[in-house]
Design a protein around this motif. Structure first.
Motif, mmCIF file in Angstrom:
data_model
loop_
_atom_site.group_PDB
_atom_site.id
_atom_site.type_symbol
_atom_site.label_atom_id
_atom_site.label_comp_id
_atom_site.label_asym_id
_atom_site.label_seq_id
_atom_site.Cartn_x
_atom_site.Cartn_y
_atom_site.Cartn_z
ATOM 1 N N LEU A 23 -7.058 0.787 -2.258
ATOM 2 C CA LEU A 23 -7.119 1.475 -1.269
ATOM 3 C C LEU A 23 -7.877 1.992 0.092
ATOM 4 C CD1 LEU A 23 -7.796 4.134 -4.351
ATOM 5 C CD2 LEU A 23 -5.368 3.571 -3.075
ATOM 6 N N ALA A 24 -8.651 1.035 0.604
ATOM 7 C CA ALA A 24 -10.058 0.870 1.134
ATOM 8 C C ALA A 24 -9.600 -0.944 1.971
ATOM 9 C CB ALA A 24 -11.511 1.103 1.059
ATOM 10 N N PHE A 26 -6.536 -2.173 2.198
ATOM 11 C CA PHE A 26 -5.201 -1.752 1.911
ATOM 12 C C PHE A 26 -4.390 -3.195 1.560
ATOM 13 C CE2 PHE A 26 -6.895 0.313 5.479
ATOM 14 C CZ PHE A 26 -5.816 0.964 5.291
ATOM 15 N N GLY A 176 8.111 7.201 1.916
ATOM 16 C CA GLY A 176 7.459 8.207 2.617
ATOM 17 C C GLY A 176 6.288 9.357 2.170
ATOM 18 N N LEU A 179 3.618 6.779 0.151
ATOM 19 C CA LEU A 179 3.117 6.690 1.171
ATOM 20 C C LEU A 179 1.570 7.681 1.303
ATOM 21 C CD1 LEU A 179 4.235 4.666 3.844
ATOM 22 C CD2 LEU A 179 3.058 3.490 2.767
ATOM 23 N N ILE A 180 2.483 8.957 1.295
ATOM 24 C CA ILE A 180 1.808 10.149 1.565
ATOM 25 C C ILE A 180 0.086 10.338 -0.344
ATOM 26 C CG2 ILE A 180 0.821 12.818 1.202
ATOM 27 C CD1 ILE A 180 3.795 12.518 3.297
ATOM 28 N N ILE A 182 -0.370 7.811 -2.132
ATOM 29 C CA ILE A 182 -1.357 7.017 -1.917
ATOM 30 C C ILE A 182 -2.698 7.236 -0.346
ATOM 31 C CG2 ILE A 182 -1.990 4.308 -0.928
ATOM 32 C CD1 ILE A 182 0.716 3.811 -1.423
ATOM 33 N N GLY A 183 -2.575 7.817 0.569
ATOM 34 C CA GLY A 183 -3.698 8.204 1.211
ATOM 35 C C GLY A 183 -4.256 9.159 0.207
ATOM 36 N N PHE A 184 -3.994 10.689 -0.129
ATOM 37 C CA PHE A 184 -4.669 11.641 -0.891
ATOM 38 C C PHE A 184 -5.482 9.916 -2.063
ATOM 39 C CE2 PHE A 184 -1.770 14.697 0.578
ATOM 40 C CZ PHE A 184 -2.366 15.635 1.006
ATOM 41 N N ALA A 186 -6.386 7.566 -2.068
ATOM 42 C CA ALA A 186 -7.170 6.489 -0.995
ATOM 43 C C ALA A 186 -9.107 7.646 -0.389
ATOM 44 C CB ALA A 186 -7.030 6.286 1.230
ATOM 45 N N MET A 187 -8.748 9.361 -0.101
ATOM 46 C CA MET A 187 -9.239 10.065 0.062
ATOM 47 C C MET A 187 -10.385 10.146 -1.126
ATOM 48 S SD MET A 187 -7.340 12.731 2.916
ATOM 49 C CE MET A 187 -8.832 13.629 2.610
ATOM 50 N N ILE A 190 -12.656 7.555 -2.047
ATOM 51 C CA ILE A 190 -13.836 7.488 -0.544
ATOM 52 C C ILE A 190 -14.928 8.226 -1.171
ATOM 53 C CG2 ILE A 190 -14.241 7.409 1.417
ATOM 54 C CD1 ILE A 190 -12.227 6.325 1.973
ATOM 55 N N ILE B 25 2.527 -3.545 5.357
ATOM 56 C CA ILE B 25 2.156 -3.134 5.983
ATOM 57 C C ILE B 25 0.706 -3.351 4.865
ATOM 58 C CG2 ILE B 25 3.678 -0.801 6.647
ATOM 59 C CD1 ILE B 25 4.052 -0.539 3.432
ATOM 60 N N CYS B 26 0.827 -4.007 4.261
ATOM 61 C CA CYS B 26 -0.360 -5.094 3.730
ATOM 62 C C CYS B 26 -1.713 -4.504 4.452
ATOM 63 C CB CYS B 26 -0.512 -6.591 3.193
ATOM 64 S SG CYS B 26 1.019 -6.063 1.833
ATOM 65 N N LEU B 29 -2.873 -2.984 8.175
ATOM 66 C CA LEU B 29 -2.962 -1.829 8.581
ATOM 67 C C LEU B 29 -4.602 -1.772 8.471
ATOM 68 C CD1 LEU B 29 -1.773 1.257 6.332
ATOM 69 C CD2 LEU B 29 -0.998 0.348 8.388
ATOM 70 N N ALA B 30 -5.279 -1.915 8.191
ATOM 71 C CA ALA B 30 -6.995 -2.421 8.199
ATOM 72 C C ALA B 30 -7.390 -2.666 9.637
ATOM 73 C CB ALA B 30 -7.096 -3.243 7.461
ATOM 74 N N ALA B 176 -9.756 4.848 6.085
ATOM 75 C CA ALA B 176 -8.842 4.311 4.923
ATOM 76 C C ALA B 176 -7.280 5.311 5.069
ATOM 77 C CB ALA B 176 -8.801 3.447 4.093
ATOM 78 N N PRO B 177 -7.083 6.724 5.129
ATOM 79 C CA PRO B 177 -6.552 7.237 4.122
ATOM 80 C C PRO B 177 -5.678 7.688 5.635
ATOM 81 C CG PRO B 177 -8.530 8.057 3.346
ATOM 82 C CD PRO B 177 -8.717 6.824 4.018
ATOM 83 N N PHE B 180 -2.796 5.442 6.011
ATOM 84 C CA PHE B 180 -1.627 6.155 5.091
ATOM 85 C C PHE B 180 -0.310 6.987 5.563
ATOM 86 C CE2 PHE B 180 -4.105 3.397 1.930
ATOM 87 C CZ PHE B 180 -3.195 2.820 1.586
ATOM 88 N N PHE B 181 -1.264 8.328 6.151
ATOM 89 C CA PHE B 181 -0.483 9.439 6.263
ATOM 90 C C PHE B 181 0.550 9.111 7.922
ATOM 91 C CE2 PHE B 181 -4.170 11.640 4.450
ATOM 92 C CZ PHE B 181 -4.014 11.621 3.020
ATOM 93 N N ALA B 184 3.441 6.930 7.167
ATOM 94 C CA ALA B 184 4.563 8.228 6.006
ATOM 95 C C ALA B 184 4.780 8.544 7.301
ATOM 96 C CB ALA B 184 3.624 9.096 5.026
ATOM 97 N N LEU B 187 7.870 7.023 9.122
ATOM 98 C CA LEU B 187 8.369 6.903 8.704
ATOM 99 C C LEU B 187 9.226 7.793 7.911
ATOM 100 C CD1 LEU B 187 9.346 4.045 6.377
ATOM 101 C CD2 LEU B 187 8.717 6.043 4.893
#
Lengths: 199, 216
Positions: A23-24, A26, A176, A179-180, A182-184, A186-187, A190, B25-26, B29-30, B176-177, B180-181, B184, B187
């Motif tokens: 998550l931090a 990737f 899609g 990914l969103i 995963i973004g949440f 990750a938040m 953090i 994407i591994c 993205l960083a 990081a988040p 991902f957003f 998406a 996409l």
């Protein structure tokens, strides 16, 4: 060069939570997205990845400090590490097949995939750059593996619910919305960074 | 369509590594919170994919099936080491910032994916072009993401200040988040554009159905 002054427990917790390898940093996202459709497979892959990262971290630390650095062949380190990883994966496959056929049946198809999982090589390159000592490397390896495992299980659990939801727009379905999610996640992870921070 | 044009059309749009294959994407993205790092990374990936596919296509009849995967990884690591050494020599600052992510090009799934899906069954020249097309197809998506992240996260582009002093940086864009957003979102836009193009292709109008690249 000296090892960084980091306690074992903070390092372990940080590698699971705040500096979560997925998550931090990737790392390991590809197999993460494709496997997390299924909860059982996620469990098996998570276990296998944790084992491989932990063992590879120990072996690569030894290779790095007793072979690569004394001989001054740092420019070959990528190739040496990838051979070590492939070797460990192959050996693990044979050992598990010999001693626990039921576990082999569960993990079998995932093991070869791990060679090209970026999380494994990533952890090893991080321990080279951050100059961890042996104990720190092993703790960091197992911690990162456990963090990856935790993340994939959480996501697999969320996805079993999410796939039944029809409110997701057509264009976002599948990858899609994953990914969103995963973004949440990750938040949320953090959010732990006030507690421990290890770089 | 000539084979070379088809390869480019597939790599850049219709079979884009990020939108369709969801590969690679591994590791990268960083680095997308900074445009110059992203550009260097994209060039590295393109070089390694193209040369790796080229070499593996030349060797495809010589490699026994059983050890195919390890040979692919070794050939790819060879080119990644070249990228790493070049970066260390000519761009030491960027090499330091990218840290482990240069080495991680080895495990970038695009490289293995193209070696397996394309180079194993095609001629060296075409495999080389396929590598370039996929590297660039991956590149334009990443660069658009990096553009948004650096602009909003730091208020800069390639390190140059764009907004005045009144601008408050969006810290989330650096973290990081947001990556991902934004992937998406990209996409989503790509899927909408594709669905529209398909709908347009179904109507009897003899209009060209080549879709324009999605705007970020």
């Amino acid at each position: 060069m000296n090892a960084p002054d980091v306690g074992i427990l903070p390092l372990f917790l940080a590698s699971i939570l705040t500096s979560n390898i997925l998550l931090a940093n990737f790392l390991g996202t590809c197999s993460f997205i494709s496997i997390s459709k299924d909860f059982k497979s996620s469990m098996g892959l998570g276990l296998a990845v944790t084992m491989v990262i932990g063992i590879c971290a120990a072996i690569c630390w030894a290779v790095l400090n007793f072979l690569i650095r004394p001989l001054g062949i740092e420019y070959l380190s990528f190739i040496i590490f990838i051979i070590v990883i492939a070797g460990v994966v192959q050996m693990l496959e044979m050992i598990i097949d010999r001693f626990s056929p039921s576990l082999y049946m569960a993990l079998g198809i995932f093991l070869p995939l791990i060679t090209v999982n970026c999380a494994v090589l990533g952890v090893i390159l991080f321990l080279q750059i951050r100059n961890y000592d042996f104990i720190q490397s092993v703790v960091f390896g197992f911690g990162s593996g456990a963090g990856w495992w935790l993340a994939i299980m959480l996501l697999a659990a969320i996805r079993t619910k999410l796939d039944k939801n029809n409110a997701v727009p057509a264009g976002l379905k599948g990858t899609g919305i994953t990914l969103i999610t995963i973004g949440f996640m990750a938040m949320a992870f953090i959010g732990f960074s006030g507690m421990i921070a290890v770089q | 369509m000539s084979p070379a044009r088809k390869v480019f059309n597939e790599g850049l749009w219709s079979n884009n590594p990020i939108f369709v294959q969801v590969l690679g994407i591994c590791s990268t993205l960083a680095v997308t919170n900074n445009l110059s790092n992203t550009l260097v990374m994209v060039l590295g990936v393109t070089f390694a994919t193209a040369m790796g596919s080229f070499t593996l296509s030349l060797l495809k009849d010589l490699i026994p099936r059983k050890v195919r995967m390890i040979v692919q990884v070794l050939v790819i690591s060879f080119y990644v080491i070249i990228v790493d050494i070049l970066l260390k020599a000519y761009q030491p600052a960027i090499s330091k910032q990218l840290g482990p992510y240069v080495g991680l090009i080895i495990t970038n799934c695009i490289l293995m994916g193209r070696a397996e899906a394309f180079a194993a069954a095609n001629k060296p020249g075409l495999s080389f072009l396929d590598g370039i097309a996929n590297g660039l197809g991956y590149g334009w998506v990443l660069i658009s993401i990096a553009f948004v992240r650096e602009l909003l996260g730091f208020g800069t582009l390639f390190g140059l200040k764009i907004f005045g002093d009144g601008f408050t940086p969006w810290t989330i864009m650096v973290m990081a988040p947001s990556a991902f957003f934004l992937v998406a979102l990209a996409l989503w836009i790509a899927n909408i554009v594709k669905a529209k193009a398909e709908a347009a292709a179904k109507t009897p109008k003899p209009k060209a159905a080549v879709p324009a690249p999605a705007k970020q």
